[in-house]
Design a protein around this motif. Sequence first.
Motif, PDB file in Angstrom:
ATOM      1  N   ALA A 198      59.948 -19.732 -47.865  1.00  0.00           N
ATOM      2  CA  ALA A 198      60.924 -18.721 -47.429  1.00  0.00           C
ATOM      3  C   ALA A 198      60.896 -17.490 -48.328  1.00  0.00           C
ATOM      4  O   ALA A 198      61.261 -16.389 -47.891  1.00  0.00           O
ATOM      5  CB  ALA A 198      62.330 -19.327 -47.413  1.00  0.00           C
ATOM      6  N   ILE A 199      60.448 -17.641 -49.577  1.00  0.00           N
ATOM      7  CA  ILE A 199      60.429 -16.499 -50.510  1.00  0.00           C
ATOM      8  C   ILE A 199      59.381 -15.464 -50.103  1.00  0.00           C
ATOM      9  O   ILE A 199      59.714 -14.290 -49.895  1.00  0.00           O
ATOM     10  CB  ILE A 199      60.213 -16.990 -51.952  1.00  0.00           C
ATOM     11  CG1 ILE A 199      61.371 -17.892 -52.377  1.00  0.00           C
ATOM     12  CG2 ILE A 199      60.078 -15.804 -52.913  1.00  0.00           C
ATOM     13  CD1 ILE A 199      61.171 -18.569 -53.711  1.00  0.00           C
ATOM     14  N   PRO A 200      58.092 -15.833 -49.943  1.00  0.00           N
ATOM     15  CA  PRO A 200      57.135 -14.819 -49.457  1.00  0.00           C
ATOM     16  C   PRO A 200      57.428 -14.347 -48.034  1.00  0.00           C
ATOM     17  O   PRO A 200      57.087 -13.215 -47.675  1.00  0.00           O
ATOM     18  CB  PRO A 200      55.780 -15.534 -49.556  1.00  0.00           C
ATOM     19  CG  PRO A 200      56.092 -16.991 -49.624  1.00  0.00           C
ATOM     20  CD  PRO A 200      57.423 -17.093 -50.299  1.00  0.00           C
ATOM     21  N   ALA A 201      58.075 -15.186 -47.213  1.00  0.00           N
ATOM     22  CA  ALA A 201      58.437 -14.746 -45.862  1.00  0.00           C
ATOM     23  C   ALA A 201      59.391 -13.563 -45.915  1.00  0.00           C
ATOM     24  O   ALA A 201      59.295 -12.630 -45.106  1.00  0.00           O
ATOM     25  CB  ALA A 201      59.062 -15.908 -45.089  1.00  0.00           C
ATOM     26  N   THR A 202      60.306 -13.586 -46.865  1.00  0.00           N
ATOM     27  CA  THR A 202      61.244 -12.473 -47.026  1.00  0.00           C
ATOM     28  C   THR A 202      60.506 -11.180 -47.360  1.00  0.00           C
ATOM     29  O   THR A 202      60.840 -10.100 -46.843  1.00  0.00           O
ATOM     30  CB  THR A 202      62.267 -12.799 -48.132  1.00  0.00           C
ATOM     31  OG1 THR A 202      62.957 -14.010 -47.789  1.00  0.00           O
ATOM     32  CG2 THR A 202      63.272 -11.674 -48.294  1.00  0.00           C
ATOM     33  N   LEU A 203      59.481 -11.276 -48.216  1.00  0.00           N
ATOM     34  CA  LEU A 203      58.693 -10.087 -48.576  1.00  0.00           C
ATOM     35  C   LEU A 203      57.990  -9.507 -47.357  1.00  0.00           C
ATOM     36  O   LEU A 203      57.950  -8.281 -47.174  1.00  0.00           O
ATOM     37  CB  LEU A 203      57.672 -10.449 -49.650  1.00  0.00           C
ATOM     38  CG  LEU A 203      58.229 -10.837 -51.019  1.00  0.00           C
ATOM     39  CD1 LEU A 203      57.098 -11.238 -51.958  1.00  0.00           C
ATOM     40  CD2 LEU A 203      59.023  -9.678 -51.622  1.00  0.00           C
ATOM     41  N   LEU A 204      57.427 -10.370 -46.506  1.00  0.00           N
ATOM     42  CA  LEU A 204      56.745  -9.881 -45.309  1.00  0.00           C
ATOM     43  C   LEU A 204      57.714  -9.144 -44.399  1.00  0.00           C
ATOM     44  O   LEU A 204      57.394  -8.059 -43.868  1.00  0.00           O
ATOM     45  CB  LEU A 204      56.101 -11.046 -44.557  1.00  0.00           C
ATOM     46  CG  LEU A 204      55.401 -10.686 -43.237  1.00  0.00           C
ATOM     47  CD1 LEU A 204      54.257  -9.716 -43.478  1.00  0.00           C
ATOM     48  CD2 LEU A 204      54.895 -11.946 -42.527  1.00  0.00           C
ATOM     49  N   ILE A 205      58.904  -9.677 -44.211  1.00  0.00           N
ATOM     50  CA  ILE A 205      59.903  -9.030 -43.361  1.00  0.00           C
ATOM     51  C   ILE A 205      60.227  -7.641 -43.881  1.00  0.00           C
ATOM     52  O   ILE A 205      60.260  -6.652 -43.126  1.00  0.00           O
ATOM     53  CB  ILE A 205      61.183  -9.896 -43.282  1.00  0.00           C
ATOM     54  CG1 ILE A 205      60.887 -11.195 -42.533  1.00  0.00           C
ATOM     55  CG2 ILE A 205      62.308  -9.138 -42.591  1.00  0.00           C
ATOM     56  CD1 ILE A 205      61.999 -12.222 -42.625  1.00  0.00           C
ATOM     57  N   VAL A 206      60.453  -7.530 -45.178  1.00  0.00           N
ATOM     58  CA  VAL A 206      60.815  -6.239 -45.778  1.00  0.00           C
ATOM     59  C   VAL A 206      59.685  -5.230 -45.622  1.00  0.00           C
ATOM     60  O   VAL A 206      59.905  -4.076 -45.199  1.00  0.00           O
ATOM     61  CB  VAL A 206      61.180  -6.427 -47.266  1.00  0.00           C
ATOM     62  CG1 VAL A 206      61.351  -5.077 -47.947  1.00  0.00           C
ATOM     63  CG2 VAL A 206      62.458  -7.253 -47.404  1.00  0.00           C
TER      64      VAL A 206
END
Length: 487
Positions: A198-206
């Motif tokens: 979920a941590i790198p997923a947040t970066l992709l969204i941003v």
Amino acid sequence: MITKPNYALVVMLTIAATLGGLLFGYDTAVISGATDAITYNFVAPRHLAEAEANFLSGFAIGCALLGCVLGAAIAGPVSTRWGRRTGLLIAGVLFFVSSLGAGFPEFLFGAHGPDALPFFIFYRVMGGTAIGMASLLAPMYIAEIAPPSHRGLLVTFQQIAIVLGINLVYFVNYWVQSLGDHAFLMERGWRYMLASAAIPATLLIVFMMLVPETPRYLVLKDRDADALALLKRLGGGDPDATFNEIKATLVQHTRPLLSFGWLVLIVGVMLSVFQQLVGINAVLYFAPKMFQNMGASQNEAYFQSAWFVGVTNTLFTLVATFTVDRVGRKPLLIWGALIMAAAMLTLGTLFHTHAVSATVQAGAASTTTSSYVAIAAVVTYIAGFSFSWGPVTWVMLSEIFPNSIKGQAISIAVAAQWIANFVVSQTFPMMDGSSALNAAFNHGFAYWLYGVFAVLAGLFVMRFVPETKQRSLEAIESLWLAKAPAE
């Protein structure tokens, strides 16, 4: 007017898109740390027969690949209708939700123990859908913003991101399992591993909320002024001439799938399928189990997965980055196939002759000298894949399909890749856990099979795959048009 590439902008956009690749690698390999826990929590309590237990365990571990097929199938139409960037944004949201859901499948639905397996599978399929979308859209985005002279280099950034994601999660898994004993790993550790995505997923969204669409998509949607302005910002060549080339190839925004003949579609599909049939994901998904078969303890197996598989994957992908635009796509694919074939056939022979065996005494594993030879074969195999079929297949898929059929064709090719991936990941634990096969081959059968497929992959490239280095996307389209049968 000829302009220099705006390297800062191009690299920034490339890095943003490759976050999709990082998540692709992270989510693909994170399951390697949870395979035994999945069997322990969801399969073993059912007390099934050996064949049924192996099948269910393999399905639970590899079910994300069904989502990958779905994601790849819908990514092309999504990219055509809503854009490459929007598709990656959707993938990021799916990554985020599925990571937390797979780690804690009981949270929303209340089922516990083996009864939570359907919900675990649901979230893993959701994550697989995100992987399938990102695997198609990230290299497409990069190829469409990159200047032709550096396109191969920049698209290999996608594979670098994939292997960095794989390498990162091996170390995350190693760190998590070191927090406690085997019981901790079986009960809680595996949850932390899966939820960590979920941590790198947040970066992709941003990042996807900040980057622009690609020039080719903007032309596809008749936003010519925006497309030309972006081409001028990106630089590299003559922006006006590039714009006119794009317009010329999109006179018909979409064309029938076989407008350029069968060969281009067959080449794309077979490159995708062979990338999986050489067995790479059997190694990535089951690396700790493989090293335990060679004699390593639990802690040693996770450590060896992190270093031997992860680091080798990263280093030799960098080799591809610096050679794909110089040496060319085709030579790398052929040499990689030969190296992988030799390594897999060697590994299978070591297992078959019982040169590799594990002896466990008082909870500690002792590794024979031949096990080090087997580890060397695994490292050689990973190296061979990482400078060739890993990155170069994605380079080829991002550039070989003409603009007017790209959305349809690349969806079919990538979907075929994920179907092959599912077949490999589903059948490996069945072959490796089969008492009959192990009695005859001692874990060696699967590796021999992958070695044979590597030989066939090399022969296919020699016969059917054209060289595409230093060609513009529009020039590659002309190549296929010349090969297509006359209407």
